[in-house]
Motif scaffolding. Structure first.
Motif, mmCIF file in Angstrom:
data_model
loop_
_atom_site.group_PDB
_atom_site.id
_atom_site.type_symbol
_atom_site.label_atom_id
_atom_site.label_comp_id
_atom_site.label_asym_id
_atom_site.label_seq_id
_atom_site.Cartn_x
_atom_site.Cartn_y
_atom_site.Cartn_z
ATOM 1 N N CYS A 1 -17.203 -51.371 51.925
ATOM 2 C CA CYS A 1 -16.578 -50.970 51.745
ATOM 3 C C CYS A 1 -16.125 -50.096 50.002
ATOM 4 O O CYS A 1 -15.859 -50.966 49.976
ATOM 5 C CB CYS A 1 -15.198 -50.458 52.212
ATOM 6 N N GLU A 2 -16.682 -49.466 49.438
ATOM 7 C CA GLU A 2 -16.691 -49.460 48.463
ATOM 8 C C GLU A 2 -15.565 -48.693 47.627
ATOM 9 O O GLU A 2 -14.941 -47.791 48.573
ATOM 10 C CB GLU A 2 -18.270 -47.583 47.482
ATOM 11 N N PRO A 3 -14.817 -50.198 46.682
ATOM 12 C CA PRO A 3 -13.592 -49.211 45.763
ATOM 13 C C PRO A 3 -13.926 -48.329 45.246
ATOM 14 O O PRO A 3 -14.849 -47.498 44.728
ATOM 15 C CB PRO A 3 -13.269 -50.402 44.912
ATOM 16 N N GLY A 4 -12.987 -46.992 45.736
ATOM 17 C CA GLY A 4 -12.856 -46.247 44.999
ATOM 18 C C GLY A 4 -13.285 -44.753 45.960
ATOM 19 O O GLY A 4 -12.623 -43.551 45.519
ATOM 20 N N LEU A 5 -13.683 -44.435 46.520
ATOM 21 C CA LEU A 5 -14.397 -43.921 47.374
ATOM 22 C C LEU A 5 -13.194 -43.261 48.435
ATOM 23 O O LEU A 5 -13.618 -42.244 48.489
ATOM 24 C CB LEU A 5 -15.494 -44.504 49.447
ATOM 25 N N ALA A 6 -12.722 -43.682 48.792
ATOM 26 C CA ALA A 6 -11.422 -43.033 49.373
ATOM 27 C C ALA A 6 -10.448 -42.301 48.304
ATOM 28 O O ALA A 6 -10.428 -40.237 49.026
ATOM 29 C CB ALA A 6 -10.408 -43.608 50.412
ATOM 30 N N SER A 7 -10.212 -42.257 47.100
ATOM 31 C CA SER A 7 -9.715 -41.811 46.683
ATOM 32 C C SER A 7 -11.117 -40.480 46.154
ATOM 33 O O SER A 7 -10.279 -39.501 45.841
ATOM 34 C CB SER A 7 -8.708 -42.844 45.422
ATOM 35 N N ARG A 8 -12.395 -40.731 45.421
ATOM 36 C CA ARG A 8 -12.680 -39.603 45.423
ATOM 37 C C ARG A 8 -13.160 -38.875 46.620
ATOM 38 O O ARG A 8 -13.114 -36.960 46.387
ATOM 39 C CB ARG A 8 -13.653 -40.056 45.080
ATOM 40 N N PHE A 9 -12.757 -39.499 47.573
ATOM 41 C CA PHE A 9 -12.819 -39.007 48.954
ATOM 42 C C PHE A 9 -12.235 -36.920 48.789
ATOM 43 O O PHE A 9 -11.774 -36.048 49.247
ATOM 44 C CB PHE A 9 -12.783 -39.501 50.178
ATOM 45 N N ASP A 10 -10.732 -38.038 49.047
ATOM 46 C CA ASP A 10 -8.857 -37.433 48.847
ATOM 47 C C ASP A 10 -9.147 -36.416 47.777
ATOM 48 O O ASP A 10 -9.168 -35.141 47.930
ATOM 49 C CB ASP A 10 -7.776 -37.858 48.957
ATOM 50 N N ALA A 11 -9.366 -36.253 46.474
ATOM 51 C CA ALA A 11 -9.643 -35.592 45.373
ATOM 52 C C ALA A 11 -11.146 -34.683 45.974
ATOM 53 O O ALA A 11 -10.743 -33.574 45.585
ATOM 54 C CB ALA A 11 -10.236 -36.345 44.101
ATOM 55 N N ASN A 12 -12.436 -34.805 46.079
ATOM 56 C CA ASN A 12 -13.137 -33.632 46.936
ATOM 57 C C ASN A 12 -12.674 -32.513 48.437
ATOM 58 O O ASN A 12 -13.008 -31.481 48.103
ATOM 59 C CB ASN A 12 -14.495 -34.638 47.392
ATOM 60 N N VAL A 13 -11.622 -33.289 49.194
ATOM 61 C CA VAL A 13 -11.455 -32.344 49.496
ATOM 62 C C VAL A 13 -10.351 -31.189 48.703
ATOM 63 O O VAL A 13 -10.562 -30.389 49.376
ATOM 64 C CB VAL A 13 -10.687 -33.145 51.198
ATOM 65 N N GLN A 14 -9.852 -31.618 48.388
ATOM 66 C CA GLN A 14 -8.612 -30.628 47.091
ATOM 67 C C GLN A 14 -9.440 -29.870 46.670
ATOM 68 O O GLN A 14 -9.171 -28.789 46.874
ATOM 69 C CB GLN A 14 -7.595 -31.867 46.716
#
Length: 140
Positions: free
Chosen positions: A118-131
């Motif tokens: 699981c790539e570190p930072g993927l979840a935070s990038r995902f949340d930012a992209n959704v926003q």
């Protein structure tokens, strides 16, 4: 008994590898009918608004099988819009939305079964992209 524990540890790894192939599947898809690209952010947000609560429920229930259907639905959504840049290059104006749609199943699987893959930072990038996708959709 020892082999069973190894296979249980490898199961999330194999599922993540399958999910990692999702962008390749999406890139290979062709849209049969092009839609107005200006509607893509709103449709993406609608798709994510339906999928994200379902994903959260699957994570809470530890339901790995949810993610197979999630991948199928994501591929169908991408085919409808022609994610392949040559099929619908006007979607390039909405990279935050394409990234959010493509990453959601991987992010969910990593939340369900964290692993070294699981790539570190993927979840935070995902949340930012959704926003950002929601912000663009709100302006349409």
């Amino acid at each position: 008994m020892h082999l069973h524990r190894i296979s249980q540890r490898r199961a999330p790894s194999l599922a993540l590898r399958a999910l990692a192939a999702l962008p390749l599947v999406l890139a290979a898809s062709f849209a049969t009918a092009q839609q107005d690209p200006s509607g893509f952010p709103l449709d993406s947000v609608g798709y994510l608004n339906e999928e994200l609560p379902r994903m959260e429920a699957a994570i809470a229930a530890k339901d790995r099988s949810f993610f197979h259907g999630a991948m199928v639905r994501t591929v169908q959504f991408s085919e409808r819009w022609g994610f392949k840049s040559k099929a619908n290059p006007e979607l390039a104006a909405y990279p935050m939305c394409t990234a959010a749609v493509m990453d959601y199943a991987v992010v969910g699987m990593c939340r369900l079964a964290p692993s070294d893959e699981c790539e570190p930072g993927l979840a935070s990038r995902f949340d930012a992209n959704v926003q950002r996708c929601r912000e663009v959709a709100a302006r349409k």
